[in-house]
Design a protein around this motif. Structure first.
Motif, short mmCIF file in Angstrom:
data_model
loop_
_atom_site.label_atom_id
_atom_site.label_comp_id
_atom_site.label_asym_id
_atom_site.label_seq_id
_atom_site.Cartn_x
_atom_site.Cartn_y
_atom_site.Cartn_z
N PRO A 183 0.80 -1.23 0.00
CA PRO A 183 0.00 0.00 0.00
C PRO A 183 0.84 1.28 0.00
O PRO A 183 0.48 2.25 -0.65
N PHE A 184 1.97 1.28 0.73
CA PHE A 184 2.77 2.50 0.77
C PHE A 184 3.32 2.83 -0.61
O PHE A 184 3.54 3.99 -0.94
N ARG A 185 3.53 1.81 -1.44
CA ARG A 185 4.05 2.04 -2.79
C ARG A 185 3.03 2.80 -3.63
O ARG A 185 3.40 3.58 -4.50
N LEU A 186 1.74 2.60 -3.37
CA LEU A 186 0.71 3.34 -4.09
C LEU A 186 0.80 4.83 -3.77
O LEU A 186 0.70 5.68 -4.66
N PHE A 230 2.29 7.76 6.26
CA PHE A 230 0.93 8.05 5.79
C PHE A 230 0.10 6.78 5.74
O PHE A 230 -1.08 6.78 6.12
N THR A 231 0.70 5.67 5.31
CA THR A 231 0.01 4.39 5.29
C THR A 231 -0.36 3.96 6.71
O THR A 231 -1.48 3.50 6.96
N CYS A 232 0.56 4.16 7.63
CA CYS A 232 0.32 3.81 9.03
C CYS A 232 -0.83 4.62 9.61
O CYS A 232 -1.74 4.09 10.25
N LEU A 233 -0.82 5.93 9.37
CA LEU A 233 -1.89 6.79 9.89
C LEU A 233 -3.25 6.45 9.28
O LEU A 233 -4.26 6.41 9.99
N SER A 234 -3.28 6.21 7.97
CA SER A 234 -4.56 5.86 7.35
C SER A 234 -5.06 4.51 7.84
O SER A 234 -6.27 4.32 8.01
N VAL A 264 -10.39 2.67 13.68
CA VAL A 264 -11.20 3.37 14.67
C VAL A 264 -12.54 2.66 14.84
O VAL A 264 -13.07 2.58 15.94
N THR A 265 -13.06 2.11 13.75
CA THR A 265 -14.33 1.41 13.84
C THR A 265 -14.16 0.12 14.63
O THR A 265 -13.15 -0.58 14.50
N SER A 266 -15.14 -0.19 15.46
CA SER A 266 -15.04 -1.39 16.28
C SER A 266 -15.55 -2.62 15.55
O SER A 266 -15.24 -3.74 15.93
N ASP A 267 -16.32 -2.40 14.49
CA ASP A 267 -16.90 -3.52 13.75
C ASP A 267 -16.07 -3.79 12.51
O ASP A 267 -16.16 -3.07 11.52
N MET A 268 -15.25 -4.82 12.56
CA MET A 268 -14.38 -5.15 11.43
C MET A 268 -15.19 -5.60 10.22
O MET A 268 -14.78 -5.38 9.08
N TYR A 269 -16.35 -6.22 10.42
CA TYR A 269 -17.20 -6.68 9.33
C TYR A 269 -17.64 -5.50 8.46
O TYR A 269 -17.62 -5.57 7.23
#
Length: 195
Positions: free
Chosen positions: A3-6, A36-40, A46-51
């Motif tokens: 992803p960071f390569r993008l 930036f990849t880490c922060l995004s 932040v969402t608790s529902d992974m689904y």
């Protein structure tokens, strides 16, 4: 592709802030793109529902996969003579698009709110694109702010923008290719991708 390569490639193309295309002066690591990849990623967690997160990302991914495959068909029809390293019979993209349309309509029918939120998340990139890429005559105060943020990012991460100097003519072909821009406007083959 990581992803960071993008982010790194997008910044080299001018679609993201230039600080994301910079590399560490000693390790040649794209530290700003990694941060930036880490922060995004942290924002997505932040969402608790992974689904729900998987549904957002899945819907957007499948939407773009279908658009990409449809683009292959359009290019085959509008520009039949451009060079293609890999040529696929058109029946396969057509079959893929039929299944894609079924799954997309089924997703929209079964979970319209999740699909709508996914589309809204995707559309947040439109104002960013118009602000950063499309808007050419920015006021000087805006440019000064972007330059100050770029310099602060450079100092914080100890990074520079990689450029090829004229004195590096004795570099190997591989080194020259790594230092060259990913996309060269006006190139004959149109893709110019090295990655």
């Amino acid at each position: 592709m990581p992803p960071f390569r993008l982010f790194f490639a997008g910044a080299r193309e001018g679609h993201l802030p230039s600080v994301l295309a910079m590399i560490h002066i000693n390790r040649c690591t794209p530290i700003p793109a990694l941060l930036f990849t880490c922060l995004s990623t942290l924002l997505m967690l932040v969402t608790s529902d992974m689904y729900t997160l998987i549904n957002y990302v899945g819907f957007i991914n499948y939407l773009f996969y279908g658009v990409t495959v449809a683009g292959q068909i359009v290019l085959r029809w509008k520009k039949p003579d451009i060079p293609r390293p890999i040529k696929v019979n058109l029946i396969f993209p057509v079959i893929y698009l039929l299944f894609w349309a079924f799954l997309l309509v089924f997703s929209l029918y079964s979970e319209p709110i999740v699909c709508g939120i996914g589309l809204a998340i995707m559309l947040t990139g439109v104002p960013v694109y118009f602000l950063g890429v499309h808007w050419q005559n920015k006021p000087q105060c805006f440019n000064n702010f972007v330059d100050a943020m770029t310099r602060a990012g450079q100092k914080l991460c100890v990074v520079v923008y990689p450029q090829m100097d004229s004195k590096d003519e004795d570099d190997s072909e591989e080194t020259k290719e790594q230092k060259a821009p990913i996309y060269k406007p006006g190139s004959e083959d149109g893709d110019g991708a090295h990655a």
